[in-house]
Design a protein around this motif. Structure first.
Motif, PDB file in Angstrom:
ATOM      1  N   VAL A   5       0.857  -1.175   0.000  1.00 55.84           N
ATOM      2  CA  VAL A   5       0.000   0.000   0.000  1.00 55.84           C
ATOM      3  C   VAL A   5       0.903   1.237   0.000  1.00 55.84           C
ATOM      4  O   VAL A   5       1.999   1.212   0.544  1.00 55.84           O
ATOM      5  CB  VAL A   5      -0.973   0.005   1.213  1.00 55.84           C
ATOM      6  CG1 VAL A   5      -0.232   0.157   2.534  1.00 55.84           C
ATOM      7  CG2 VAL A   5      -2.055   1.064   1.048  1.00 55.84           C
ATOM      8  N   TRP A   6       0.438   2.301  -0.641  1.00 55.16           N
ATOM      9  CA  TRP A   6       1.205   3.544  -0.692  1.00 55.16           C
ATOM     10  C   TRP A   6       0.626   4.532   0.313  1.00 55.16           C
ATOM     11  O   TRP A   6      -0.573   4.603   0.515  1.00 55.16           O
ATOM     12  CB  TRP A   6       1.105   4.195  -2.061  1.00 55.16           C
ATOM     13  CG  TRP A   6       1.357   3.333  -3.251  1.00 55.16           C
ATOM     14  CD1 TRP A   6       1.677   2.005  -3.274  1.00 55.16           C
ATOM     15  CD2 TRP A   6       1.276   3.737  -4.604  1.00 55.16           C
ATOM     16  NE1 TRP A   6       1.808   1.573  -4.558  1.00 55.16           N
ATOM     17  CE2 TRP A   6       1.569   2.614  -5.405  1.00 55.16           C
ATOM     18  CE3 TRP A   6       0.989   4.941  -5.232  1.00 55.16           C
ATOM     19  CZ2 TRP A   6       1.576   2.669  -6.792  1.00 55.16           C
ATOM     20  CZ3 TRP A   6       0.997   4.991  -6.604  1.00 55.16           C
ATOM     21  CH2 TRP A   6       1.303   3.879  -7.378  1.00 55.16           C
ATOM     22  N   LEU A   7       1.500   5.330   0.905  1.00 52.04           N
ATOM     23  CA  LEU A   7       1.092   6.379   1.838  1.00 52.04           C
ATOM     24  C   LEU A   7       1.707   7.696   1.379  1.00 52.04           C
ATOM     25  O   LEU A   7       2.915   7.787   1.174  1.00 52.04           O
ATOM     26  CB  LEU A   7       1.574   6.041   3.257  1.00 52.04           C
ATOM     27  CG  LEU A   7       1.356   7.095   4.326  1.00 52.04           C
ATOM     28  CD1 LEU A   7      -0.129   7.315   4.586  1.00 52.04           C
ATOM     29  CD2 LEU A   7       2.066   6.696   5.611  1.00 52.04           C
ATOM     30  N   LYS A   8       0.855   8.694   1.186  1.00 49.62           N
ATOM     31  CA  LYS A   8       1.329  10.017   0.763  1.00 49.62           C
ATOM     32  C   LYS A   8       0.409  11.074   1.360  1.00 49.62           C
ATOM     33  O   LYS A   8      -0.802  11.060   1.124  1.00 49.62           O
ATOM     34  CB  LYS A   8       1.329  10.107  -0.769  1.00 49.62           C
ATOM     35  CG  LYS A   8       1.672  11.443  -1.349  1.00 49.62           C
ATOM     36  CD  LYS A   8       3.148  11.705  -1.303  1.00 49.62           C
ATOM     37  CE  LYS A   8       3.439  13.011  -2.043  1.00 49.62           C
ATOM     38  NZ  LYS A   8       4.766  13.432  -1.947  1.00 49.62           N
ATOM     39  N   ASP A   9       0.968  11.967   2.148  1.00 47.55           N
ATOM     40  CA  ASP A   9       0.213  13.087   2.725  1.00 47.55           C
ATOM     41  C   ASP A   9      -1.062  12.624   3.433  1.00 47.55           C
ATOM     42  O   ASP A   9      -2.143  13.161   3.228  1.00 47.55           O
ATOM     43  CB  ASP A   9      -0.148  14.110   1.635  1.00 47.55           C
ATOM     44  CG  ASP A   9       1.085  14.691   0.963  1.00 47.55           C
ATOM     45  OD1 ASP A   9       2.116  14.839   1.637  1.00 47.55           O
ATOM     46  OD2 ASP A   9       1.016  14.981  -0.248  1.00 47.55           O
ATOM     47  N   HIS A  10      -0.942  11.620   4.281  1.00 47.17           N
ATOM     48  CA  HIS A  10      -2.055  11.062   5.058  1.00 47.17           C
ATOM     49  C   HIS A  10      -3.126  10.401   4.202  1.00 47.17           C
ATOM     50  O   HIS A  10      -4.244  10.187   4.650  1.00 47.17           O
ATOM     51  CB  HIS A  10      -2.685  12.112   5.972  1.00 47.17           C
ATOM     52  CG  HIS A  10      -1.756  12.572   7.041  1.00 47.17           C
ATOM     53  ND1 HIS A  10      -1.473  11.801   8.145  1.00 47.17           N
ATOM     54  CD2 HIS A  10      -1.030  13.705   7.165  1.00 47.17           C
ATOM     55  CE1 HIS A  10      -0.615  12.456   8.906  1.00 47.17           C
ATOM     56  NE2 HIS A  10      -0.335  13.601   8.336  1.00 47.17           N
TER      57      HIS A  10
END
Length: 113
Positions: A56-61
């Motif tokens: 899974v990707w996480l970017k800026d919450h």
């Protein structure tokens, strides 16, 4: 051997592409990798026997593009992956989903809080 969830500091391109070839959100794994590099997101993976089985990707919450290898679906891997990201990032109520699958899990975590 347990499933290990961790934040990746370096991404193994071949493994990433192979896993995301199984994602309906992308044309193919190469397309997914190109988009991943463009977003400069953080990647969390679930690894079993040294093989990436979920990510899974996480970017800026925001959580984006969860994928679980078809051979491992229905075994709680997505739940475990998101649970570990939740704990490690201490996202609490600040995190948001970019897809319906992740939104389903977020609702469950909000109900627990």
């Amino acid at each position: 051997m347990p499933v290990i969830v961790d934040r990746q500091t370096t991404v193994k391109k071949e493994e990433f592409i192979k896993l995301y070839n199984n994602s309906p959100e992308f044309l193919n794994g190469e397309d997914a990798f190109r988009q991943f590099e463009e977003t400069q997101a953080t990647l969390y993976t679930a690894v079993f026997n040294t093989k990436m089985i979920a990510a899974v990707w996480l970017k800026d919450h925001f959580l984006h593009h969860i994928v679980v290898h078809p051979a491992n679906r229905g075994r709680g891997i997505a739940d475990r992956l998101l649970s570990e990201v939740y704990k490690k990032e201490q996202l609490a109520h600040n995190w948001q989903a970019k897809c319906a699958v992740i939104q389903k899990y977020l609702k469950k975590y909000d109900e627990k809080a």
